[in-house]
Design an enzyme around this catalytic site. Structure first.
Site, PDB file in Angstrom:
ATOM      1  N   CYS A   1     -31.827 -18.009 -24.192  1.00 40.49           N
ATOM      2  CA  CYS A   1     -31.602 -18.431 -22.803  1.00 40.49           C
ATOM      3  C   CYS A   1     -30.617 -19.582 -22.788  1.00 40.49           C
ATOM      4  CB  CYS A   1     -32.905 -18.739 -22.082  1.00 40.49           C
ATOM      5  SG  CYS A   1     -33.576 -20.340 -22.430  1.00 40.49           S
TER       6      CYS A   1
ATOM      7  N   LYS B   1     -46.354 -25.970 -13.757  1.00 42.85           N
ATOM      8  CA  LYS B   1     -45.764 -24.656 -14.057  1.00 42.85           C
ATOM      9  C   LYS B   1     -46.145 -24.201 -15.466  1.00 42.85           C
ATOM     10  CE  LYS B   1     -41.315 -24.297 -15.542  1.00 42.85           C
ATOM     11  NZ  LYS B   1     -41.152 -23.539 -16.814  1.00 42.85           N
TER      12      LYS B   1
ATOM     13  N   ILE C   1     -35.363 -30.645 -29.733  1.00 45.95           N
ATOM     14  CA  ILE C   1     -36.190 -29.432 -29.602  1.00 45.95           C
ATOM     15  C   ILE C   1     -35.311 -28.182 -29.427  1.00 45.95           C
ATOM     16  CG2 ILE C   1     -38.112 -28.327 -28.351  1.00 45.95           C
ATOM     17  CD1 ILE C   1     -38.940 -31.035 -29.526  1.00 45.95           C
TER      18      ILE C   1
ATOM     19  N   ARG D   1     -37.496 -21.950  -9.735  1.00 44.36           N
ATOM     20  CA  ARG D   1     -38.399 -21.440 -10.771  1.00 44.36           C
ATOM     21  C   ARG D   1     -39.513 -22.444 -11.069  1.00 44.36           C
ATOM     22  NH1 ARG D   1     -35.623 -18.778 -15.868  1.00 44.36           N
ATOM     23  NH2 ARG D   1     -37.840 -18.624 -16.252  1.00 44.36           N
TER      24      ARG D   1
ATOM     25  N   ARG E   1     -38.904 -15.817 -19.812  1.00 44.82           N
ATOM     26  CA  ARG E   1     -39.335 -15.696 -21.207  1.00 44.82           C
ATOM     27  C   ARG E   1     -40.840 -15.916 -21.351  1.00 44.82           C
ATOM     28  NH1 ARG E   1     -38.566 -17.847 -25.087  1.00 44.82           N
ATOM     29  NH2 ARG E   1     -37.206 -16.565 -26.335  1.00 44.82           N
TER      30      ARG E   1
ATOM     31  N   ASP F   1     -38.252 -31.666 -21.603  1.00 44.22           N
ATOM     32  CA  ASP F   1     -38.116 -31.250 -20.199  1.00 44.22           C
ATOM     33  C   ASP F   1     -37.767 -32.421 -19.269  1.00 44.22           C
ATOM     34  OD1 ASP F   1     -38.662 -28.698 -20.980  1.00 44.22           O
ATOM     35  OD2 ASP F   1     -40.757 -28.707 -20.348  1.00 44.22           O
TER      36      ASP F   1
ATOM     37  N   ARG G   1     -34.384 -19.696 -28.866  1.00 43.68           N
ATOM     38  CA  ARG G   1     -35.804 -19.534 -28.571  1.00 43.68           C
ATOM     39  C   ARG G   1     -36.431 -18.282 -29.200  1.00 43.68           C
ATOM     40  NH1 ARG G   1     -36.793 -21.377 -22.479  1.00 43.68           N
ATOM     41  NH2 ARG G   1     -38.776 -21.980 -23.380  1.00 43.68           N
TER      42      ARG G   1
END
Ligand code: EPU
Length: 424
Positions: free
Chosen positions: A117, A22, A328, A398, A93, A306, A122
């Site tokens: 978000c 992605k 992060i 997503r 985004r 992630d 961000r």
């Protein structure tokens, strides 16, 4: 709205094939704006975020067509528009990735200013600082970032913080600037390398991608190309964590093991057996419960943010106490509260979570708050006693291609149902 209903307790077994990445495909699609022509992008995952990027490209004058299930034909010959509207940017985004390619191609871009978000604020200040160093004028008006440049001039850009999207935007603008651009403290993620590889295939002159200093020598023109997206390292990591929590035994096919070394090392430390075999991984968990390990998220090649939510789910049934630190994003611990509803013992202190492993989780109704949080709740549900219902799974659509089908292929009991209680 859909939900997943999961009956926990099945050990995952079998083979799963990893889809295209992605976070690699989104900038690659944006890059097709850099030069008018026809492109074919292969190994494109069928995801909601990909559809959103396609919708944005179409608003910019691009024509697209699925040539095969995972192969997208793109025709940018009539791409003249430079406005990315609010309606699309608010959905995703990563729409902001057209800033660099529009400026590179047309010397102008007007992009709705992305808001915060679920995982953090961000900001895009570093993207804008980099574009300004290349000679762009930047104005913020009526919720839009308006970028114009009479000409783009190479420059030395030092990022204050490592930024994946910022590095990608500057790469795309700099390939069409006059002279040399040097990006220092650049992101080293495989997705940045993939973008550099595609740009090089288009004729760009780039050196150092994958290191913290990237040098770009601007060229007068580029040419369209065909390109295949790299496999999704986070999807691969997610299946490995699912294997770990269910004491499974699986083969993860079509991945790039070196892209997930930090994840593999951490899962091995937690007691999993993971063996590389070309572009496959054989993974098994023979222990009853994983060993507690500490995790700290850092930019690539460190342990990725992630994967933080997914490893937290695994740690919730570990033998011992684990500290999970997020460095992060400011607000990426929302899954902790949902995991607690399943019986996990997790205390969040600032940006860290102390996870005391429990024998067993119990199924519950939980709510997904963002993409990776959803993955973590699914993983927890696979191991939990009883039934787990994960609502708001539009988040998972997503970023994971057919996750429930892939999990069912490994023997999991997971189905998608309409969620009547959630409205629309
Ligand atoms: N940051 C700034 N200013 C900027 C840009 C970033 O302060 O101008 C900060 C961010 O607030 C954050 C840190 O820098 O604290 C890193 O952000 P980065 O720019 O690297 O993130 P991103 O490009 O917006 C991509 C992925 C994310 C992934 C991060 C970090 C895409 C489309 N998204 O986001 O993916 O978490 O890099 O690796 O590539 C996900 O897939 O679930 C996801 C959120």
């Amino acid at each position: 709205m859909d939900k997943f209903v999961i009956e926990g307790g099945e050990r995952l077994q079998g083979t799963v094939r990893i889809s295209g990445s992605k976070n690699a495909v989104l900038p690659l699609l944006a890059a097709t704006l850099l030069r008018k022509g026809t492109y074919t992008i292969g190994n494109v995952p069928r995801l909601r975020d990909v559809n959103t990027m396609i919708r944005l490209l179409e608003l910019l004058g691009v024509k697209t067509k699925w040539a095969e299930e995972n192969r997208l034909s793109i025709d940018t010959r009539d791409a003249e528009n430079h406005v990315a509207p609010y309606d699309v940017v608010k959905e995703m985004r990563a729409s902001v990735l057209v800033l660099g390619s529009l400026v590179g191609a047309l010397r102008k871009a007007t992009v709705s200013y992305p808001g915060g978000c679920a995982i953090g604020e961000r900001p895009i200040n570093l993207h804008l600082k980099g574009l300004s160093a290349l000679g762009c004028d930047i104005n913020i008006r009526e919720g839009y970032v308006d970028v114009t440049a009479k000409s783009l001039k190479g420059s030395r850009i030092i990022f204050d913080t490592i930024t994946v999207g910022g590095t990608e935007n500057i790469l795309m603008a700099a390939v069409r600037a006059k002279g040399e651009t040097i990006i220092e403290n650049a992101a080293r993620e495989p997705e940045v390398i993939d973008l550099a590889c595609m740009l090089k295939k288009m004729g760009a002159k780039i050196e150092g991608e994958g290191t913290e200093v990237i040098r770009i020598r601007g060229v007068d023109d580029l040419e369209p190309c065909d390109y295949d997206v790299i496999p999704d390292r986070i999807e691969a990591g997610t299946f490995l964590a699912a294997c770990g929590i269910t004491r499974g035994n699986i083969i993860v096919e079509r991945c790039v093991p070196r892209h997930i070394k930090a994840i593999i090392d951490k899962l091995k430390e937690a007691g999993m057996d993971i063996v590389e075999d070309g572009d496959s991984l054989k993974a098994a968990m023979t222990r009853k419960r994983p060993i507690a390990v500490d995790v700290k998220t850092i930019p690539y090649p460190g342990f990725p943010t992630d994967m933080q939510a997914q490893i937290m789910a695994l740690m919730s049934i570990s033998k011992g106490v684990s500290a999970v630190q997020e460095t992060i994003f400011e607000n990426r611990m929302m899954h902790a509260a949902e995991l607690r509803r399943m019986g996990a013992d997790i205390r969040v202190i600032g940006h860290a979570a102390i996870v005391k492993g429990k024998d067993m989780l119990s199924g519950a109704k939980v709510m997904a708050t963002d993409l990776r949080a959803s993955a973590s709740l699914i993983i927890a549900g696979l191991a939990a006693y009883g039934t787990t219902e994960v609502s708001r799974i539009y988040h998972i659509d997503r970023g994971y291609e057919s996750i429930e089908k892939k999990l069912r292929g490994l023997g999991a009991k997971i189905v998608r149902r309409k969620d009547e209680s959630m409205g629309h």
